[in-house]
Enzyme design. Structure first.
Site, short mmCIF file in Angstrom:
data_model
loop_
_atom_site.label_atom_id
_atom_site.label_comp_id
_atom_site.label_asym_id
_atom_site.label_seq_id
_atom_site.Cartn_x
_atom_site.Cartn_y
_atom_site.Cartn_z
N ASN A 7 18.80 -21.18 5.45
CA ASN A 7 18.44 -20.98 6.86
C ASN A 7 19.44 -19.98 7.44
O ASN A 7 20.59 -20.33 7.66
CB ASN A 7 18.51 -22.33 7.59
CG ASN A 7 18.30 -22.18 9.09
OD1 ASN A 7 17.90 -21.12 9.57
ND2 ASN A 7 18.57 -23.24 9.84
N LYS A 40 19.49 -18.65 10.29
CA LYS A 40 19.68 -18.79 11.75
C LYS A 40 19.59 -17.40 12.41
O LYS A 40 18.84 -16.56 11.92
CB LYS A 40 20.99 -19.53 12.04
CG LYS A 40 21.08 -20.85 11.24
CD LYS A 40 22.18 -21.75 11.65
CE LYS A 40 22.14 -23.03 10.81
NZ LYS A 40 23.13 -24.00 11.19
N HIS A 57 14.76 -28.38 13.87
CA HIS A 57 16.19 -28.21 13.55
C HIS A 57 17.01 -28.71 14.74
O HIS A 57 16.62 -28.53 15.90
CB HIS A 57 16.51 -26.74 13.26
CG HIS A 57 17.88 -26.56 12.68
ND1 HIS A 57 19.01 -26.58 13.45
CD2 HIS A 57 18.29 -26.41 11.40
CE1 HIS A 57 20.06 -26.44 12.65
NE2 HIS A 57 19.66 -26.32 11.41
N GLU A 96 19.55 -27.59 16.14
CA GLU A 96 19.92 -26.56 17.13
C GLU A 96 18.77 -26.32 18.11
O GLU A 96 18.99 -26.06 19.29
CB GLU A 96 20.32 -25.27 16.40
CG GLU A 96 21.71 -25.43 15.77
CD GLU A 96 21.97 -24.58 14.54
OE1 GLU A 96 21.23 -23.62 14.29
OE2 GLU A 96 22.94 -24.91 13.82
N GLU A 156 20.02 -33.56 8.24
CA GLU A 156 21.18 -32.75 8.57
C GLU A 156 22.00 -33.45 9.66
O GLU A 156 21.65 -33.36 10.85
CB GLU A 156 20.74 -31.39 9.11
CG GLU A 156 19.94 -30.57 8.13
CD GLU A 156 20.01 -29.08 8.45
OE1 GLU A 156 20.43 -28.32 7.57
OE2 GLU A 156 19.67 -28.68 9.58
N GLY A 179 27.84 -26.52 10.23
CA GLY A 179 28.71 -25.41 10.63
C GLY A 179 30.14 -25.83 10.92
O GLY A 179 30.93 -25.06 11.46
N SER A 216 27.05 -27.89 5.96
CA SER A 216 28.22 -27.36 5.26
C SER A 216 28.12 -27.46 3.73
O SER A 216 29.13 -27.65 3.06
CB SER A 216 29.51 -28.04 5.75
OG SER A 216 29.71 -27.77 7.12
#
Ligand code: 13P
Length: 258
Positions: free
Chosen positions: A10, A12, A100, A102, A172, A178, A218
């Protein structure tokens, strides 16, 4: 039941279409035929890169699937700034990430919207990668399991068993995205098993045994071998490490480290 692993990158909001082409070319050199035979691989560039990446993958017959990071549930209309599933399908996109964290956290996406996206992606003959995951606060408050079960239950509402069996769910944990903090393989396995058990409760064991469950947060070449050896982890959804051909290939080659 043998589930073929799926390793997804991904990207992003990173890499313009020139940079995207370079990364795909480097990745092609870094991967062997054996890697690609053993593992399904998808890459999810930003929308503006999709056409360029599609052209490179098809011209060089690279067996990497094209993916997208999001889509709208309507087919067309006055939805400024949105992209429909059928537009993606016309670019030979195979996998679409939806829900996701985010998008949920920064753009207010709800389980109900994620559910509409899952259904639209399936109707458009692509495969959803539906993401779920808890915050650190939820984990520390003992609310992780209830949160994950609600995300799965509401995200899959009204989706037929045969379609769930063919889709992908990504676990996730938000605290691991991240941050450089990977969940331990044991923690990741525990929640991926919870996801599978939830699918068994909602549908049946056959559907739960078929659905592919990825871990994301990560993931690096160093952590991929142990994560991928867990019985309920069938792949990885990779952010930062997917922006380096060497690191992404290293994750895809996790078997070398096992
Ligand atoms: P990182 O691998 O950068 O933690 O990102 C994970 C992720 O959000 C993939 O969708």
């Amino acid at each position: 039941m043998a589930r073929k692993p799926l390793i997804s990158g991904n990207w992003k909001m990173n890499l313009n279409h020139f940079e995207a082409i370079q990364l795909v070319q480097k990745l092609t050199y870094a991967l062997t035929k054996d890697d690609i035979d053993a593992v399904d691989v998808s890459i999810h560039p930003p929308f503006t890169d999709l056409r360029s990446v599609q052209t490179v993958l098809e011209a060089d017959k690279v067996p990497i699937s094209l993916g997208a990071q999001n889509c709208h549930w309507e087919d067309k209309g006055a939805f400024t700034g949105e992209i429909s599933a059928s537009m993606l399908q016309k670019l030979n996109v195979s996998y679409v990430i939806c829900g996701h964290s985010e998008r949920r956290q920064m753009f207010g996406e709800t389980n109900e919207q994620v559910n509409k996206k899952v259904k639209t992606i399936i109707k458009t003959e692509m495969t959803p990668i539906m993401a779920c995951g808890e915050t650190l606060e939820q984990r520390e408050a003992g609310e992780m399991a209830a949160h994950i079960v609600a995300q799965i239950t509401e995200g899959l509402a009204g989706v037929k068993a045969e379609h769930v069996a063919a889709m992908v769910i990504a676990y996730e944990p938000i605290w691991a995205i991240g941050t450089g903090v990977t969940a331990t393989a044991g923690d990741a396995q525990e929640v991926c098993k919870l996801v599978r058990d939830t699918v068994a409760d909602l549908y049946n064991q056959g559907t739960a045994d078929a659905v592919r469950i990825q871990y994301g947060g990560s993931v690096k070449p160093s952590s991929a071998p142990e994560l991928m050896s867990q019985p309920d982890i069938d792949g990885a959804l990779i952010g930062g490490a997917a922006l380096s051909a060497e690191d992404f290939a290293g994750c895809i080659q996790y078997r070398l480290g096992q």
